[in-house]
Design an enzyme around this catalytic site. Structure first.
Site, mmCIF file in Angstrom:
data_model
loop_
_atom_site.group_PDB
_atom_site.id
_atom_site.type_symbol
_atom_site.label_atom_id
_atom_site.label_comp_id
_atom_site.label_asym_id
_atom_site.label_seq_id
_atom_site.Cartn_x
_atom_site.Cartn_y
_atom_site.Cartn_z
ATOM 1 N N ASN A 156 0.629 -0.934 -0.004
ATOM 2 C CA ASN A 156 -0.068 -0.047 0.005
ATOM 3 C C ASN A 156 0.790 1.261 0.088
ATOM 4 O O ASN A 156 0.311 2.361 -0.315
ATOM 5 C CB ASN A 156 -0.941 -0.044 1.361
ATOM 6 C CG ASN A 156 -0.133 -0.205 2.466
ATOM 7 O OD1 ASN A 156 0.600 -1.100 2.759
ATOM 8 N ND2 ASN A 156 -0.631 0.883 3.540
ATOM 9 N N GLY A 232 2.594 -5.381 7.873
ATOM 10 C CA GLY A 232 1.571 -5.933 6.926
ATOM 11 C C GLY A 232 0.469 -6.513 8.204
ATOM 12 O O GLY A 232 0.175 -5.897 8.933
ATOM 13 N N GLU A 252 4.590 -3.591 12.661
ATOM 14 C CA GLU A 252 3.347 -2.667 12.368
ATOM 15 C C GLU A 252 2.419 -3.513 11.461
ATOM 16 O O GLU A 252 2.428 -3.817 10.600
ATOM 17 C CB GLU A 252 3.819 -1.264 11.617
ATOM 18 C CG GLU A 252 2.903 -0.103 11.733
ATOM 19 C CD GLU A 252 1.789 -0.332 10.779
ATOM 20 O OE1 GLU A 252 0.642 -0.790 11.109
ATOM 21 O OE2 GLU A 252 1.893 0.175 9.681
ATOM 22 N N LEU A 253 1.414 -3.774 12.440
ATOM 23 C CA LEU A 253 0.367 -4.828 11.725
ATOM 24 C C LEU A 253 -0.848 -4.159 11.347
ATOM 25 O O LEU A 253 -0.785 -3.235 10.819
ATOM 26 C CB LEU A 253 0.163 -5.875 12.657
ATOM 27 C CG LEU A 253 1.406 -6.537 13.143
ATOM 28 C CD1 LEU A 253 1.114 -7.684 14.284
ATOM 29 C CD2 LEU A 253 2.182 -7.259 12.055
ATOM 30 N N CYS A 286 -3.079 1.582 6.911
ATOM 31 C CA CYS A 286 -3.513 1.124 8.303
ATOM 32 C C CYS A 286 -3.802 2.152 8.988
ATOM 33 O O CYS A 286 -4.516 1.729 10.354
ATOM 34 C CB CYS A 286 -1.960 0.419 8.692
ATOM 35 S SG CYS A 286 -0.728 1.766 8.792
ATOM 36 N N GLU A 380 -10.004 -5.738 10.533
ATOM 37 C CA GLU A 380 -9.538 -4.462 9.326
ATOM 38 C C GLU A 380 -10.136 -4.835 7.944
ATOM 39 O O GLU A 380 -9.828 -5.710 7.190
ATOM 40 C CB GLU A 380 -8.079 -4.709 9.478
ATOM 41 C CG GLU A 380 -7.245 -3.546 8.568
ATOM 42 C CD GLU A 380 -6.169 -3.547 8.698
ATOM 43 O OE1 GLU A 380 -5.495 -2.538 8.318
ATOM 44 O OE2 GLU A 380 -5.322 -4.657 8.624
#
Length: 479
Positions: A156, A232, A252-253, A286, A380
């Site tokens: 992204n 991801g 960083e999820l 995110c 999400e």
């Protein structure tokens, strides 16, 4: 719009390599073939790691001035080729050309910030004589590189999220192996080219292109990789953490970001910010606004204004200057989102806007009265879908905002300082934006979340800390 696309070769320890087996890269808007890149295998990863071990020694020996010069030259290279970088981002991914230009400019800023943080990577003296019997001791600590870092990046933000791995790693004196998203490898290869043209010594940097199923385990399980920096999804992050073994992890999820609109809010500001926050990058962000909790007194006015502004979001050709929102990364993702929305409606939700798919394009979609059990509430969505909820007060809004397994960032709109402070204390997130949506970030701030949103913090200064460690030096003074 013509551009010279990086592709066809991957970078292994500073050397450009081809492979007979290729991965084709397509424009998700029209499924047009853009380019192809090598399909690396496990043997390529093992060789890259062996070379990176030597590269770690080379990187650690670079002076601070050398690191700064390489990083600043790289930033200048991006700025000098901004349109080329932006076009690559737009063609291989989902972003419009205007969003892509913004990302390319941010990537240059990220790299330049990394140069500044190389200057600030320092320790301090320690008073060993504070403990009785140590009056003859003095010393200090300094920070040293982790060694070999594996970075796995998503589709992204195919340039700036790679920059957020590369810049801090090089600033801290590490070697780094980047595995970019299979869908969007070209931007990462262009950034690697920028670093090599800016004088980065060989063996320090690898950008290896391949399918996760072929090369992922070899990269994350190696004992010669000392840190994994992953951006991801939560499910993939959990799998990596179980396989990685004893090494540093920075993750960083996902997220499911809330916004709260109080009765005393500037409704115009709130509507403008949350529409932008929900539909920028087609919601594949995110930080994207997914749930909006509006106090009863303001709900109808906010809903009306919000829906009016949603109508102004122009979808279409990514390369058009007038387009606000492009496609999803592929039709499969658009179909998943379509299914989630249909499920929410079947469970009692009301579709206020959108809900229509055309290939990989999915219209900006607004729902209300969706039950808490729906996937689109709990998980999400990572797409252009936003949910409106009516709440009686701030306490209810905070409780419901916290009622998911994510906590990256949140926004609250209010003119009451006490409400803002209360939200900043009670929201279970890594960041709270006052009178702004969750979708706000500068590249210098600490960035990360709690719960299923990840481990550790990015943002250049904080990533440099994660990518370095303290070493104590103590002198015993003798006559």
């Amino acid at each position: 719009m013509a551009t010279k696309l990086a592709g066809k070769k991957m970078l292994i320890a500073g050397e450009w390599e081809e492979k007979e087996d290729k991965i084709e890269v397509f424009n998700p808007e029209n499924n047009e073939l853009i380019d192809s890149v090598p399909a690396a295998k496990a043997d390529d990863v093992r060789r890259a790691i062996t070379l990176a071990k030597k590269g770690a020694d080379v990187a650690a020996d670079l002076s601070v001035r050398q690191r700064m010069d390489i990083l600043n030259k790289t930033a200048s290279y991006i700025e000098g080729n901004l349109e080329d970088f932006a076009t690559t981002i737009a063609l291989e991914g989902s972003k419009t050309i205007n969003e892509a230009r913004s990302e390319a400019a941010r990537a240059a800023e990220t790299i330049r910030l990394s140069a500044e943080e190389a200057r600030r990577l320092k320790g301090e003296s320690i008073n060993f004589d504070q403990m009785p019997g140590n009056e003859d001791r003095m010393g200090y600590y300094f920070r040293f590189p982790v060694g070999v870092i594996a970075a796995i990046t998503p589709f992204n933000d195919p340039l700036n999220l790679v920059a957020h791995k590369l810049g801090p790693a090089i600033a801290a004196g590490n070697a780094i192996i980047v595995k970019p998203a299979t869908e969007t490898p070209l931007s990462a290869l262009k950034l690697a080219e920028a670093f090599m043209k800016s004088g980065l010594p060989k063996k320090i940097l690898t950008v290896i292109t391949g399918r996760g199923r072929d090369i992922g385990d070899s990269l994350i399980e190696s004992k010669d990789v000392h840190m994994i920096s992953f951006t991801g999804g939560l499910e993939t992050g959990e799998k990596i953490s179980k396989k990685a073994g004893l090494k540093k992890l920075s993750m960083e999820l996902g997220s499911n970001s809330p916004a709260i609109v109080r009765r005393d809010a500037d409704i115009e500001l709130a509507a403008e910010a949350t529409v932008s926050g929900a539909f920028a990058a087609a919601g594949q962000n995110c930080l994207s606004v997914q749930r909006i909790y509006v106090e009863e007194e303001a709900y109808d006015a906010f809903k009306e204004l919000f829906l009016e502004k949603v109508k102004d979001v122009k979808t279409g050709n990514k390369l058009s200057e007038s387009t606000d929102m492009g496609p999803l990364i592929n039709e499969k993702e658009a179909m998943r989102i379509e299914n989630w929305v249909n499920e929410a409606v079947d469970q009692g939700g009301t579709l206020l806007s959108g809900g229509t798919r055309d290939g990989a394009h999915y219209e900006p979609t607004v729902l209300e009265k969706v039950p808490e059990k729906a996937k689109v509430v709990k998980e999400e969505v990572f797409g252009p879908v936003v949910l409106l909820f009516k709440v009686k007060d701030l306490d209810e809004a905070i409780d419901r905002a916290n009622n998911v397994n994510y906590g990256l960032q949140a926004g609250i709109f209010t003119s009451n300082i006490n409400a803002a402070l209360k939200a900043s204390k009670k929201l279970h997130t890594g960041g709270v934006m006052i009178n702004d949506s969750s979708d706000f970030r500068i590249d210098a701030m600490p960035f990360g979340g709690v719960k299923g949103s990840g481990l550790g913090r990015e943002g250049v200064e904080f990533a440099v800390r994660e990518m370095s460690e303290e070493r104590i030096v103590c002198f015993k003074i003798t006559e």
